[in-house]
Design a protein around this motif. Structure first.
Motif, PDB file in Angstrom:
ATOM      1  N   LYS A   9       0.857  -1.273   0.014  1.00  0.00           N
ATOM      2  CA  LYS A   9      -0.012  -0.038  -0.046  1.00  0.00           C
ATOM      3  C   LYS A   9       0.816   1.281   0.063  1.00  0.00           C
ATOM      4  N   THR A  10       1.821   1.275   0.632  1.00  0.00           N
ATOM      5  CA  THR A  10       2.837   2.340   0.787  1.00  0.00           C
ATOM      6  C   THR A  10       3.682   2.644  -0.379  1.00  0.00           C
ATOM      7  N   ASN A  11       3.893   1.606  -1.215  1.00  0.00           N
ATOM      8  CA  ASN A  11       4.679   1.647  -2.536  1.00  0.00           C
ATOM      9  C   ASN A  11       3.639   2.244  -3.781  1.00  0.00           C
ATOM     10  N   MET A  12       2.309   1.646  -3.401  1.00  0.00           N
ATOM     11  CA  MET A  12       1.292   2.192  -4.435  1.00  0.00           C
ATOM     12  C   MET A  12       1.058   3.587  -4.257  1.00  0.00           C
ATOM     13  N   ASP A  13       0.749   4.083  -2.914  1.00  0.00           N
ATOM     14  CA  ASP A  13       0.772   5.453  -2.716  1.00  0.00           C
ATOM     15  C   ASP A  13       1.760   6.243  -3.288  1.00  0.00           C
ATOM     16  N   LYS A  14       2.972   6.041  -3.099  1.00  0.00           N
ATOM     17  CA  LYS A  14       4.183   6.490  -3.464  1.00  0.00           C
ATOM     18  C   LYS A  14       4.209   6.636  -5.059  1.00  0.00           C
ATOM     19  N   TRP A  15       3.968   5.794  -5.564  1.00  0.00           N
ATOM     20  CA  TRP A  15       3.796   5.591  -7.349  1.00  0.00           C
ATOM     21  C   TRP A  15       2.811   6.662  -7.514  1.00  0.00           C
ATOM     22  N   LEU A  16       1.544   6.504  -7.122  1.00  0.00           N
ATOM     23  CA  LEU A  16       0.559   7.113  -7.378  1.00  0.00           C
ATOM     24  C   LEU A  16       0.492   8.715  -7.120  1.00  0.00           C
ATOM     25  N   ASP A  17       1.457   9.121  -5.850  1.00  0.00           N
ATOM     26  CA  ASP A  17       1.699  10.477  -5.724  1.00  0.00           C
ATOM     27  C   ASP A  17       2.541  11.005  -6.843  1.00  0.00           C
ATOM     28  N   LYS A  18       3.705  10.140  -7.253  1.00  0.00           N
ATOM     29  CA  LYS A  18       4.762  10.648  -8.130  1.00  0.00           C
ATOM     30  C   LYS A  18       3.915  10.857  -9.656  1.00  0.00           C
ATOM     31  N   GLN A  19       3.129   9.662  -9.828  1.00  0.00           N
ATOM     32  CA  GLN A  19       2.486  10.013 -11.279  1.00  0.00           C
ATOM     33  C   GLN A  19       1.499  11.412 -11.237  1.00  0.00           C
ATOM     34  N   ASP A  20       0.841  11.448 -10.025  1.00  0.00           N
ATOM     35  CA  ASP A  20       0.150  12.795  -9.961  1.00  0.00           C
ATOM     36  C   ASP A  20       0.797  14.120 -10.182  1.00  0.00           C
ATOM     37  N   LYS A  21       2.107  13.985  -9.358  1.00  0.00           N
ATOM     38  CA  LYS A  21       2.860  15.327  -9.653  1.00  0.00           C
ATOM     39  C   LYS A  21       3.463  15.468 -11.043  1.00  0.00           C
ATOM     40  N   ARG A  22       3.562  14.462 -11.748  1.00  0.00           N
ATOM     41  CA  ARG A  22       3.965  14.298 -13.198  1.00  0.00           C
ATOM     42  C   ARG A  22       2.991  15.102 -13.752  1.00  0.00           C
TER      43      ARG A  22
END
Length: 84
Positions: free
Chosen positions: A5-18
């Motif tokens: 869940k932590t990894n997914m949240d980090k990845w989604l946050d990164k994609q959202d920032k991009r």
């Protein structure tokens, strides 16, 4: 599970920032492209379904439902009658 869940949240946050870093015009263009591809795929699937339904040689056959228990009893009666 927490790590996933932590990894997914980090990845989604990164994609959202991009995504947020892209200019609005480019975001709009990408959204239109994705929607156009979605519509194209939908149209192809619907056309395929209609084509399959139109070229089908078999019609729908509607028959009464037979009770397998009664059918088994009838075959047993026939066997008994054959023995006599």
């Amino acid at each position: 599970m927490k790590k996933l869940k932590t990894n997914m949240d980090k990845w989604l946050d990164k994609q959202d920032k991009r995504w947020q870093a892209l200019p609005i015009r480019k975001q709009h263009r990408y959204t239109l492209y994705f929607f156009a591809v979605y519509l194209l795929i939908t149209a192809v699937v619907i056309a395929k379904i209609l084509d399959d339904a139109g070229t089908s040689q078999k019609g729908m056959v509607i028959e009464p439902i037979e009770n397998p228990a009664l059918k088994k009893l009838e075959t047993n009666k026939n066997r008994i009658d054959e023995r006599k």
